[in-house]
Design a protein around this motif. Structure first.
Motif, mmCIF file in Angstrom:
data_model
loop_
_atom_site.group_PDB
_atom_site.id
_atom_site.type_symbol
_atom_site.label_atom_id
_atom_site.label_comp_id
_atom_site.label_asym_id
_atom_site.label_seq_id
_atom_site.Cartn_x
_atom_site.Cartn_y
_atom_site.Cartn_z
ATOM 1 N N GLY A 183 -22.951 113.549 -27.155
ATOM 2 C CA GLY A 183 -22.734 113.196 -28.547
ATOM 3 C C GLY A 183 -21.449 113.811 -29.052
ATOM 4 O O GLY A 183 -20.617 114.275 -28.278
ATOM 5 N N ILE A 184 -21.295 113.825 -30.354
ATOM 6 C CA ILE A 184 -20.067 114.334 -30.957
ATOM 7 C C ILE A 184 -20.426 115.374 -32.024
ATOM 8 O O ILE A 184 -21.587 115.568 -32.362
ATOM 9 N N GLU A 185 -19.393 116.049 -32.537
ATOM 10 C CA GLU A 185 -19.575 116.987 -33.644
ATOM 11 C C GLU A 185 -19.664 116.165 -34.931
ATOM 12 O O GLU A 185 -18.650 115.823 -35.536
ATOM 13 N N LYS A 186 -20.881 115.867 -35.346
ATOM 14 C CA LYS A 186 -21.088 114.908 -36.427
ATOM 15 C C LYS A 186 -20.470 115.366 -37.739
ATOM 16 O O LYS A 186 -20.062 114.550 -38.569
ATOM 17 N N HIS A 306 -15.391 106.429 -32.364
ATOM 18 C CA HIS A 306 -16.453 105.564 -32.885
ATOM 19 C C HIS A 306 -17.054 106.166 -34.152
ATOM 20 O O HIS A 306 -17.254 105.469 -35.166
ATOM 21 N N ALA A 307 -17.326 107.482 -34.116
ATOM 22 C CA ALA A 307 -17.877 108.162 -35.288
ATOM 23 C C ALA A 307 -16.877 108.212 -36.437
ATOM 24 O O ALA A 307 -17.271 108.338 -37.600
ATOM 25 N N GLY A 359 -26.218 105.815 -36.693
ATOM 26 C CA GLY A 359 -26.921 106.441 -35.586
ATOM 27 C C GLY A 359 -26.047 107.219 -34.630
ATOM 28 O O GLY A 359 -26.427 107.439 -33.485
ATOM 29 N N ALA A 360 -24.840 107.643 -35.075
ATOM 30 C CA ALA A 360 -23.983 108.450 -34.200
ATOM 31 C C ALA A 360 -24.750 109.681 -33.732
ATOM 32 O O ALA A 360 -25.346 110.395 -34.533
ATOM 33 N N ALA A 365 -28.289 117.047 -30.701
ATOM 34 C CA ALA A 365 -29.360 116.227 -30.128
ATOM 35 C C ALA A 365 -29.285 116.224 -28.605
ATOM 36 O O ALA A 365 -30.319 116.246 -27.921
ATOM 37 N N HIS A 366 -28.069 116.183 -28.062
ATOM 38 C CA HIS A 366 -27.901 116.232 -26.607
ATOM 39 C C HIS A 366 -28.499 117.509 -26.045
ATOM 40 O O HIS A 366 -29.280 117.479 -25.081
ATOM 41 N N PHE A 367 -28.128 118.648 -26.637
ATOM 42 C CA PHE A 367 -28.593 119.920 -26.081
ATOM 43 C C PHE A 367 -30.075 120.147 -26.352
ATOM 44 O O PHE A 367 -30.766 120.758 -25.526
#
Length: 386
Positions: A183-186, A306-307, A359-360, A365-367
């Protein structure tokens, strides 16, 4: 839970693995995990990040193909450090020597292999792309598939970040494959960071006015990233519409990329931007991300773009395909500069931005998912031992 990540390709100087590790060190403590990154370095040294997170360097020689990196060569020293750290689970972060060292460590600890790289797609398929299709290359390089199948029996989890890679591993006979998307740093990447002044400065640096299209490419300057192909595609597309391409990165292919640019004033190569807020602002201020690598295990910069609300122009294979295929017109055939130019010109027909992609997925969530799986593996080992 105590985890040691034997990470053979970590460097403080940047790269996707470093970005991943930095977030891992920050998030692990929040999730009740004690984490040590065991990495090769210039000297024996431990850097404390927090009470539950640290990087332990083992003195090692430099990696000959990229002097920013070091390489593990002493299995005894790695095992001695693992003995001192006494983890509940051991990770390996590449399918090379560090994985061998983790697999051979004595004891009944659960172990995981994170597939941060896809060597066949990144290198071997590319070397033979003009003479052989991937299935034929796989047969010729069955020694590597045997290696992966061996890890599938010696590791409790082979972790892939995208379904495409996971499916290839399973089809190749590798056991214990688990898909855990990254994922990314939201809180960092958002369309709200779009800055018209930043966009206009970058376009001006590319010899273009504010009405031109601003494309961004970013990442390590290595052969598998296919930056010269992006340069060729942008040059071709630029004959039909005003556009500038700003490339951010460093690496061993810098001179090759400058030769490909060949003085084109509308394509500029910049040093990487290490300030994450500044980079997030640059990304959000562009009109699209241009990405060339079909061998990404996830495609962190594509997820960040994308985010940030950007369309993604990228190959239809590898980790970035999940983003590019959301608008098929912007997806191009891997290694095909002409089709990449066609995709760039299709950008005008892409849907306009509507803010952050719904839904980014965040790295938290990954960890959470990854560490929950690790706890399950550890509990299963204890149950079997009992």
């Amino acid at each position: 839970m105590k985890i040691v990540d034997v990470c053979g390709f970590y460097t403080p100087l940047g790269g996707g693995v470093r970005t991943y590790i930095d977030q891992k060190l920050r998030i692990a403590e929040q999730l009740g995990v004690d984490i040590t990154i065991l990495a090769p370095g210039v000297r024996d040294e431990t850097i404390t990040i927090s009470a539950a997170a640290r990087i332990a360097f083992l003195a090692s020689p430099r990696f000959p193909l990229d002097r920013k990196y070091f390489a593990f060569v002493d299995e005894v020293a790695v095992h001695a450090m693992l003995d001192r750290l006494r983890p509940d689970l051991i990770e390996a972060s590449s399918p090379w020597r560090s994985a061998d060292y983790v697999a051979s460590f004595p004891g009944d600890l659960p172990r995981s292999l994170i597939m941060h790289s896809d060597p066949l797609s990144a290198h071997v398929y590319r070397w033979f792309e003009r003479v052989a299709e991937p299935p034929a290359v796989d047969r010729a390089f069955d020694w590597f598939w045997r290696r992966l199948r061996g890890f599938g029996t010696r590791f409790d989890a082979i972790v892939a970040a995208n379904g495409n890679l996971a499916a290839r591993l399973v089809a190749g006979g590798v056991h214990n494959v688990v898909t855990v998307p990254m994922g990314i740093e939201k809180d960092l990447f958002s369309p709200a960071r779009r800055d018209r002044a930043v966009r206009e400065r970058l376009l001006a640096a590319c010899g273009m006015g504010p009405k031109a299209t601003l494309l961004i490419a970013a990442g390590r300057l290595s052969t598998e990233k296919r930056i010269p192909l992006l340069v060729e595609a942008a040059t071709c597309a630029g004959r039909s519409r005003p556009l500038g391409l700003a490339i951010f990165g460093e690496g061993r292919c810098r001179d090759q990329i400058l030769r490909a640019i060949a003085g084109n004033p509308h394509i500029r190569l910049f040093e990487p931007v290490r300030d994450r807020v500044q980079f997030a602002t640059i990304l959000a201020s562009a009109d699209a991300l241009l990405h060339g690598c079909e061998a990404e295990t996830f495609g962190m910069v594509a997820a960040e773009a994308h985010a940030s609300g950007l369309p993604i122009i990228a190959p239809s294979a590898g980790g970035v395909a999940d983003f590019a295929l959301q608008n098929p017109a912007l997806s191009f055939r891997p290694a095909d500069a002409a089709d990449a130019a066609r995709a760039i010109l299709a950008l005008s027909s892409a849907p306009s931005r509507r803010g952050r992609a719904a839904g980014a997925r965040g790295m938290d969530a990954h960890f959470e998912e990854l560490f929950a799986h690790y706890r399950h593996l550890a509990a299963r080992r204890l149950a079997v031992a009992a």
